[in-house]
Design a protein around this motif. Structure first.
Motif, PDB file in Angstrom:
ATOM      1  N   PRO A  99      35.605  49.048  50.260  1.00 51.60           N
ATOM      2  CA  PRO A  99      36.279  49.066  48.913  1.00 51.60           C
ATOM      3  C   PRO A  99      37.425  49.645  48.186  1.00 51.60           C
ATOM      4  O   PRO A  99      37.741  48.658  47.558  1.00 51.60           O
ATOM      5  N   THR A 100      38.430  50.360  48.748  1.00 53.96           N
ATOM      6  CA  THR A 100      39.314  50.676  48.367  1.00 53.96           C
ATOM      7  C   THR A 100      39.761  48.487  47.868  1.00 53.96           C
ATOM      8  O   THR A 100      40.570  48.380  47.292  1.00 53.96           O
ATOM      9  N   VAL A 101      39.722  48.166  49.146  1.00 56.06           N
ATOM     10  CA  VAL A 101      40.382  46.930  49.175  1.00 56.06           C
ATOM     11  C   VAL A 101      39.899  46.107  47.295  1.00 56.06           C
ATOM     12  O   VAL A 101      40.506  44.867  47.086  1.00 56.06           O
ATOM     13  N   LYS A 102      38.246  46.218  47.733  1.00 58.69           N
ATOM     14  CA  LYS A 102      37.915  45.378  46.885  1.00 58.69           C
ATOM     15  C   LYS A 102      37.985  45.961  45.499  1.00 58.69           C
ATOM     16  O   LYS A 102      37.879  45.246  44.385  1.00 58.69           O
ATOM     17  N   MET A 103      38.280  47.085  44.689  1.00 59.55           N
ATOM     18  CA  MET A 103      38.558  47.666  43.664  1.00 59.55           C
ATOM     19  C   MET A 103      39.875  46.894  43.335  1.00 59.55           C
ATOM     20  O   MET A 103      40.153  46.808  42.014  1.00 59.55           O
ATOM     21  N   PHE A 104      40.947  46.541  44.162  1.00 55.65           N
ATOM     22  CA  PHE A 104      42.540  46.320  43.310  1.00 55.65           C
ATOM     23  C   PHE A 104      41.764  44.622  43.560  1.00 55.65           C
ATOM     24  O   PHE A 104      41.825  44.480  42.321  1.00 55.65           O
ATOM     25  N   GLU A 105      40.747  44.030  44.453  1.00 56.39           N
ATOM     26  CA  GLU A 105      40.329  42.763  44.072  1.00 56.39           C
ATOM     27  C   GLU A 105      39.590  42.419  42.645  1.00 56.39           C
ATOM     28  O   GLU A 105      40.406  41.869  42.287  1.00 56.39           O
ATOM     29  N   ASP A 106      38.969  43.228  42.180  1.00 53.01           N
ATOM     30  CA  ASP A 106      37.665  43.335  41.152  1.00 53.01           C
ATOM     31  C   ASP A 106      39.148  43.066  39.967  1.00 53.01           C
ATOM     32  O   ASP A 106      38.995  42.984  39.257  1.00 53.01           O
ATOM     33  N   ARG A 107      39.742  44.280  40.350  1.00 53.18           N
ATOM     34  CA  ARG A 107      40.674  44.303  39.258  1.00 53.18           C
ATOM     35  C   ARG A 107      41.705  43.406  38.796  1.00 53.18           C
ATOM     36  O   ARG A 107      41.972  42.721  37.843  1.00 53.18           O
ATOM     37  N   LEU A 108      42.292  42.925  40.275  1.00 55.03           N
ATOM     38  CA  LEU A 108      43.272  41.328  39.897  1.00 55.03           C
ATOM     39  C   LEU A 108      42.520  41.268  39.348  1.00 55.03           C
ATOM     40  O   LEU A 108      43.079  40.079  38.330  1.00 55.03           O
ATOM     41  N   ALA A 109      41.342  40.810  39.646  1.00 57.70           N
ATOM     42  CA  ALA A 109      40.679  39.460  39.038  1.00 57.70           C
ATOM     43  C   ALA A 109      40.246  39.515  37.901  1.00 57.70           C
ATOM     44  O   ALA A 109      40.207  38.222  37.332  1.00 57.70           O
ATOM     45  N   LEU A 110      40.062  40.136  37.573  1.00 61.92           N
ATOM     46  CA  LEU A 110      40.062  41.026  35.192  1.00 61.92           C
ATOM     47  C   LEU A 110      40.553  39.928  35.042  1.00 61.92           C
ATOM     48  O   LEU A 110      41.073  40.218  33.774  1.00 61.92           O
ATOM     49  N   LEU A 111      41.390  41.419  35.313  1.00 62.42           N
ATOM     50  CA  LEU A 111      42.918  40.621  34.730  1.00 62.42           C
ATOM     51  C   LEU A 111      43.589  39.496  35.274  1.00 62.42           C
ATOM     52  O   LEU A 111      43.443  38.647  33.591  1.00 62.42           O
ATOM     53  N   GLU A 112      43.593  38.318  35.552  1.00 69.75           N
ATOM     54  CA  GLU A 112      43.830  36.705  35.855  1.00 69.75           C
ATOM     55  C   GLU A 112      42.550  36.133  35.499  1.00 69.75           C
ATOM     56  O   GLU A 112      42.663  34.854  35.033  1.00 69.75           O
ATOM     57  N   GLY A 113      41.532  36.600  34.911  1.00 70.78           N
ATOM     58  CA  GLY A 113      40.573  35.928  34.569  1.00 70.78           C
ATOM     59  C   GLY A 113      39.880  34.368  35.106  1.00 70.78           C
ATOM     60  O   GLY A 113      39.361  33.876  35.029  1.00 70.78           O
ATOM     61  N   ALA A 114      39.773  35.613  36.801  1.00 66.92           N
ATOM     62  CA  ALA A 114      39.500  34.575  37.321  1.00 66.92           C
ATOM     63  C   ALA A 114      38.375  35.122  38.379  1.00 66.92           C
ATOM     64  O   ALA A 114      37.527  36.383  38.302  1.00 66.92           O
ATOM     65  N   GLU A 115      37.236  34.549  38.487  1.00 66.23           N
ATOM     66  CA  GLU A 115      35.970  34.466  38.931  1.00 66.23           C
ATOM     67  C   GLU A 115      36.054  35.617  40.336  1.00 66.23           C
ATOM     68  O   GLU A 115      35.264  36.129  40.965  1.00 66.23           O
ATOM     69  N   ALA A 116      37.101  35.117  41.180  1.00 66.36           N
ATOM     70  CA  ALA A 116      37.181  35.716  42.748  1.00 66.36           C
ATOM     71  C   ALA A 116      38.659  36.236  43.140  1.00 66.36           C
ATOM     72  O   ALA A 116      39.572  35.495  42.524  1.00 66.36           O
ATOM     73  N   CYS A 117      38.837  37.272  44.141  1.00 69.16           N
ATOM     74  CA  CYS A 117      39.511  37.253  44.732  1.00 69.16           C
ATOM     75  C   CYS A 117      40.046  38.372  45.719  1.00 69.16           C
ATOM     76  O   CYS A 117      38.716  38.740  46.055  1.00 69.16           O
ATOM     77  N   ARG A 118      40.729  37.376  46.612  1.00 75.87           N
ATOM     78  CA  ARG A 118      40.971  37.795  48.016  1.00 75.87           C
ATOM     79  C   ARG A 118      42.009  38.261  48.242  1.00 75.87           C
ATOM     80  O   ARG A 118      43.106  38.007  47.845  1.00 75.87           O
ATOM     81  N   ALA A 119      42.252  39.861  48.625  1.00 76.49           N
ATOM     82  CA  ALA A 119      43.539  40.484  48.962  1.00 76.49           C
ATOM     83  C   ALA A 119      43.964  40.614  50.027  1.00 76.49           C
ATOM     84  O   ALA A 119      43.545  40.216  50.874  1.00 76.49           O
ATOM     85  N   THR A 120      45.605  40.251  50.620  1.00 77.92           N
ATOM     86  CA  THR A 120      46.556  40.142  51.644  1.00 77.92           C
ATOM     87  C   THR A 120      47.369  40.787  51.938  1.00 77.92           C
ATOM     88  O   THR A 120      47.900  41.562  51.088  1.00 77.92           O
ATOM     89  N   ALA A 121      47.679  40.963  53.311  1.00 76.57           N
ATOM     90  CA  ALA A 121      49.046  41.816  54.059  1.00 76.57           C
ATOM     91  C   ALA A 121      49.898  41.866  53.134  1.00 76.57           C
ATOM     92  O   ALA A 121      50.855  42.624  53.328  1.00 76.57           O
ATOM     93  N   SER A 122      50.535  40.587  52.510  1.00 80.47           N
ATOM     94  CA  SER A 122      51.300  40.116  52.117  1.00 80.47           C
ATOM     95  C   SER A 122      51.512  39.549  51.595  1.00 80.47           C
ATOM     96  O   SER A 122      50.640  38.610  50.827  1.00 80.47           O
ATOM     97  N   GLY A 123      52.372  39.067  50.183  1.00 81.58           N
ATOM     98  CA  GLY A 123      52.605  37.856  49.602  1.00 81.58           C
ATOM     99  C   GLY A 123      52.247  36.856  50.294  1.00 81.58           C
ATOM    100  O   GLY A 123      51.875  35.041  50.249  1.00 81.58           O
ATOM    101  N   MET A 124      53.212  36.626  51.694  1.00 83.56           N
ATOM    102  CA  MET A 124      53.464  35.042  52.697  1.00 83.56           C
ATOM    103  C   MET A 124      51.681  35.720  53.608  1.00 83.56           C
ATOM    104  O   MET A 124      51.667  33.822  53.399  1.00 83.56           O
TER     105      MET A 124
END
Ligand SMILES: *Cc1c(COP(=O)(O)O)cnc(C)c1O
Length: 401
Positions: free
Chosen positions: A64-89
């Protein structure tokens, strides 16, 4: 009446987007430090695993906490979906390998974040994927590198460390023509100044470690794009290989997003002023900043670095400048008192680094020359300190360079 968050202004998305309140009614978003979830009945577990009932099953898949981050970032980007990962790499690796298979060919810019180059040049060939590295600022070079099996274009713009700009719309048009996908590493531009999906890219990747945290605390990353593409290319990969972001880090990054726009704009305003100051200094041979008219791809930067209708303030908070020799660069770095010597970027603290001996150390001299990286270059990530204090620190260090 419930509002559609997609109609919100940017500021509202960043403060409110994705928030899910528990029955306790907490004001701040909750930190769900849990590995797994319990079910009311065996039937409800069955339904959730089948994907027929909503709900979480295991934090390697979603939390749930990761999903909140994913949904907020998707809204910022204007993307349909976002998947978060442990690092940029982890995000870059996921973004690339989820779209590729043995026999495929990738075209990428020559100047890339070091580990991104390593994945394509050193790791991917083990799995039968080849890459060609091109002069990214030249759209014709991307076309010339295309082979019958080219499946993906990987763009970093502005690129590390000398801030070349790739024309994302031109490369995306070429990709559509040949049926390839475009992945953009948008870290240097930030989601505030550049929206690759609106320019035709298929997938955007972030290291959230940089501006999204912005306060030097946690690692994180994300891939964004259309829901069907993310499901097809990445969903099973994430479930079975485990690049999941920790809920704690997601919680820090979720709060980082709240102030992202304010921070990045303030940092960029200062950076634009410092770039002009550096460019005018007698000891600076060249100053590279996308917002300056003397940047070789300034016109492209002006066109594409205005994401979401934002006025381009300069082109983000990164500046590169050439002091002629490694000795001069080292003298400069050692004479700084406020600005830290660090290879990180996007932090509230200003940081300077010498790419030749740090971030771009693993390249050969020849490879560095190909991207114009000679030993006099310094990369500066401008923070949130007072502009006059930073100017004084740079002036004093330049005196010693
Ligand atoms: C930092 C960075 C990465 C890698 O991100 P991590 O969070 O450090 O793994 C990838 N691309 C660019 C452009 C970066 O600056």
């Amino acid at each position: 009446m419930s509002e559609d968050p997609k109609d919100w202004e940017l500021a509202t998305r960043l403060v409110r987007g994705g928030a899910m309140r528990s029955p306790f009614g907490e004001t701040a978003e909750a930190l769900y430090l849990t590995q797994s979830f319990v079910y009311e009945s065996a039937e409800s577990a069955d339904a959730r695993f089948k994907g027929e009932a909503p709900g979480f099953v295991y934090s390697r898949y979603a939390n749930p906490t990761v999903k909140m981050f994913e949904d907020r970032l998707a809204l910022l980007e204007g993307a349909e979906a976002c998947r978060a990962t442990a690092s940029g790499m982890a995000a870059v690796h996921l973004a690339l390998t989820g779209l590729l298979k043995a026999g495929d060919h990738v075209v990428a810019g020559k100047a890339l974040f070091g580990s991104c180059r390593w994945i394509l040049a050193t790791w991917a060939p083990r799995f039968g994927v080849e890459a060609t590295f091109v002069e990214a600022s030249d759209p014709a070079a991307w076309r010339a590198a295309v082979r019958p099996n080219t499946r993906l274009f990987f763009i970093e713009s502005p690129a590390n460390p000398l801030l070349e700009i790739t024309d994302i719309a031109a490369v995306s048009a070429l990709a559509r023509e040949i049926g390839a996908k475009v992945v953009v590493d948008n870290v240097f531009a930030t989601p505030i100044f550049q929206k690759p999906l609106t320019l035709g890219a298929d997938v955007v990747v972030y290291s959230a470690t940089k501006h999204i945290d912005g306060q030097g605390r946690v690692l994180g990353g994300a891939v964004l794009g259309e829901t069907t593409l993310l499901d097809e290319a990445y969903k099973d990969f994430i479930r079975h290989t485990g690049p999941a972001l920790s809920p704690f880090n997601a919680w820090v990054l979720l709060n980082g997003l709240v102030t992202l726009d304010l921070r990045v704009r303030a940092q960029t305003t200062t950076a634009a002023a410092l770039a002009d100051r550096l460019a005018a200094h007698a000891k600076v041979r060249a100053c590279r900043y996308p917002g300056r008219a003397d940047h070789p791809q300034h016109e492209v930067a002006r066109r594409q670095m205005t994401g979401g209708g934002n006025q381009m303030l300069g082109g983000s908070n990164l500046i590169a400048f050439d002091l002629g020799t490694q000795a001069a660069a080292f003298n400069f770095l050692n004479a700084l008192s406020l600005v830290d010597i660090s290879n990180n970027l996007g932090d509230a603290r200003s940081m300077a680094t010498h790419p030749t001996t740090t971030t771009h150390r693993s390249m050969t001299d020849e490879q560095r020359l190909e991207i114009g990286l000679t030993p006099g270059w310094v990369r500066l990530s401008v923070g949130l300190e007072g502009a006059a204090d930073l100017a004084r620190d740079l002036d004093r260090a330049l005196d010693k360079a």
